[in-house]
Design a protein around this motif. Sequence first.
Motif, PDB file in Angstrom:
ATOM      1  N   SER A  51     -15.160  -3.671 -36.012  1.00  0.00           N
ATOM      2  CA  SER A  51     -14.710  -4.094 -37.225  1.00  0.00           C
ATOM      3  C   SER A  51     -16.042  -4.765 -38.302  1.00  0.00           C
ATOM      4  O   SER A  51     -16.155  -4.418 -39.338  1.00  0.00           O
ATOM      5  N   LEU A  52     -16.764  -5.652 -37.500  1.00  0.00           N
ATOM      6  CA  LEU A  52     -17.870  -6.047 -38.216  1.00  0.00           C
ATOM      7  C   LEU A  52     -18.868  -5.162 -38.928  1.00  0.00           C
ATOM      8  O   LEU A  52     -19.273  -5.071 -39.839  1.00  0.00           O
ATOM      9  N   LEU A  53     -19.063  -4.025 -37.714  1.00  0.00           N
ATOM     10  CA  LEU A  53     -19.883  -3.086 -38.372  1.00  0.00           C
ATOM     11  C   LEU A  53     -19.314  -2.220 -39.463  1.00  0.00           C
ATOM     12  O   LEU A  53     -20.087  -1.727 -40.388  1.00  0.00           O
ATOM     13  N   GLN A  54     -18.063  -1.824 -39.586  1.00  0.00           N
ATOM     14  CA  GLN A  54     -17.432  -1.435 -40.700  1.00  0.00           C
ATOM     15  C   GLN A  54     -17.471  -2.160 -41.826  1.00  0.00           C
ATOM     16  O   GLN A  54     -17.779  -1.908 -43.133  1.00  0.00           O
ATOM     17  N   LYS A  55     -17.024  -3.501 -41.721  1.00  0.00           N
ATOM     18  CA  LYS A  55     -16.866  -4.423 -42.794  1.00  0.00           C
ATOM     19  C   LYS A  55     -18.298  -4.916 -43.641  1.00  0.00           C
ATOM     20  O   LYS A  55     -18.297  -4.941 -44.730  1.00  0.00           O
ATOM     21  N   GLN A  56     -19.268  -5.394 -42.797  1.00  0.00           N
ATOM     22  CA  GLN A  56     -20.369  -5.862 -43.306  1.00  0.00           C
ATOM     23  C   GLN A  56     -21.525  -5.106 -43.466  1.00  0.00           C
ATOM     24  O   GLN A  56     -22.441  -5.280 -44.228  1.00  0.00           O
ATOM     25  N   PHE A  57     -21.306  -3.797 -42.783  1.00  0.00           N
ATOM     26  CA  PHE A  57     -22.587  -2.824 -42.602  1.00  0.00           C
ATOM     27  C   PHE A  57     -22.161  -1.581 -43.172  1.00  0.00           C
ATOM     28  O   PHE A  57     -23.105  -0.525 -42.996  1.00  0.00           O
ATOM     29  N   SER A  58     -20.809  -1.373 -43.390  1.00  0.00           N
ATOM     30  CA  SER A  58     -20.493  -0.155 -44.204  1.00  0.00           C
ATOM     31  C   SER A  58     -20.680   1.086 -43.432  1.00  0.00           C
ATOM     32  O   SER A  58     -21.155   2.245 -43.919  1.00  0.00           O
ATOM     33  N   ILE A  59     -20.338   1.048 -41.934  1.00  0.00           N
ATOM     34  CA  ILE A  59     -20.437   2.069 -41.095  1.00  0.00           C
ATOM     35  C   ILE A  59     -18.855   2.539 -40.932  1.00  0.00           C
ATOM     36  O   ILE A  59     -18.194   1.910 -40.954  1.00  0.00           O
ATOM     37  N   ALA A  60     -18.965   3.896 -41.532  1.00  0.00           N
ATOM     38  CA  ALA A  60     -17.433   4.680 -41.528  1.00  0.00           C
ATOM     39  C   ALA A  60     -16.913   4.538 -40.168  1.00  0.00           C
ATOM     40  O   ALA A  60     -17.257   4.616 -39.151  1.00  0.00           O
ATOM     41  N   SER A  61     -15.423   4.128 -40.533  1.00  0.00           N
ATOM     42  CA  SER A  61     -14.572   4.034 -39.182  1.00  0.00           C
ATOM     43  C   SER A  61     -14.338   5.317 -38.388  1.00  0.00           C
ATOM     44  O   SER A  61     -14.324   4.965 -37.110  1.00  0.00           O
ATOM     45  N   ASN A  62     -14.581   6.357 -39.183  1.00  0.00           N
ATOM     46  CA  ASN A  62     -14.379   7.715 -38.271  1.00  0.00           C
ATOM     47  C   ASN A  62     -15.646   8.013 -37.355  1.00  0.00           C
ATOM     48  O   ASN A  62     -15.599   8.936 -36.334  1.00  0.00           O
ATOM     49  N   ARG A  63     -16.642   6.958 -37.562  1.00  0.00           N
ATOM     50  CA  ARG A  63     -17.913   7.066 -36.675  1.00  0.00           C
ATOM     51  C   ARG A  63     -17.772   6.087 -35.389  1.00  0.00           C
ATOM     52  O   ARG A  63     -18.858   6.251 -34.576  1.00  0.00           O
ATOM     53  N   ILE A  64     -16.801   5.320 -35.334  1.00  0.00           N
ATOM     54  CA  ILE A  64     -16.808   4.281 -34.476  1.00  0.00           C
ATOM     55  C   ILE A  64     -15.609   4.529 -33.617  1.00  0.00           C
ATOM     56  O   ILE A  64     -14.376   4.779 -33.965  1.00  0.00           O
ATOM     57  N   GLN A  65     -15.593   4.348 -31.999  1.00  0.00           N
ATOM     58  CA  GLN A  65     -14.636   4.274 -31.286  1.00  0.00           C
ATOM     59  C   GLN A  65     -14.893   2.942 -30.388  1.00  0.00           C
ATOM     60  O   GLN A  65     -16.020   2.738 -29.819  1.00  0.00           O
TER      61      GLN A  65
END
Length: 258
Positions: free
Chosen positions: A209-223
């Motif tokens: 969640s932190l990587l998505q919200k603060q560093f704009s990493i797309a959710s479909n790249r994270i599991q």
Amino acid sequence: MKQILLSLTLILISTTSIFAQRKSDLIAEIASLKTELDSTKAIVIKAKKNEKVGLARAESFESQVKELQDANATLLKNLNSFAEVSNKNSENINKVMAKLEQKENQLKAINNSIASNDSTSVVVLTNAKQSLGENAKIGIANGSVIIASKLESLFGNTTGTTITAEGTAWLEKIGNILKTNPKVSLTIEGLSMTGELDLAADQASAIGSLLQKQFSIASNRIQTLGKDGNFKEGINLVIHPDYARFYDMVKEHMKASN
């Protein structure tokens, strides 16, 4: 009277002599004719024999000619059949070669993608070492770069789910690595050695969640997932190729070849 008798006698003798001469001539002529007849018969017999031999030879030649004609007809038929089979085989070979070429192109595309992924992994590994420093726990396995971190470094303790400022600063570097390599994905493994997989999963989710919200990493790249650490606990950040995209690429190549 004597004179008449003498004359008659001379005439009779003369006639008898002539008759005897003619008879001998006839006998001789008959003998000659018989000889000629025997010779002619012999010639005729020989001619008949030669005729029979000639007829036998003619029949033999006719039989041989017929056999040759049949053999030629069979040969021509076999040649035509062979030509047809050869043409079919050529068509089949061409089809097989086309299929092999398609398969070769598929394998080439897959190999190129694997090679590209391997190259990307090397680049990610280099970036990670440069960004995180030589003391960071970084490894590579099965084409993936694995970055390990202690729970205390990220959450302040082993049971927390709120990321500390120090942990946020460290995760920013991970975010930059992901931005630099947009083709890779990230699997966050929360490791537990106590069997509390829900807690491990929550800790992994907090990082995602932190990587998505603060560093704009797309959710479909994270599991994220909780995992038995087998007497180990912590966080593993596994940076790997986008397997879903790789699978879609292979599937599209397969469809194109069918």
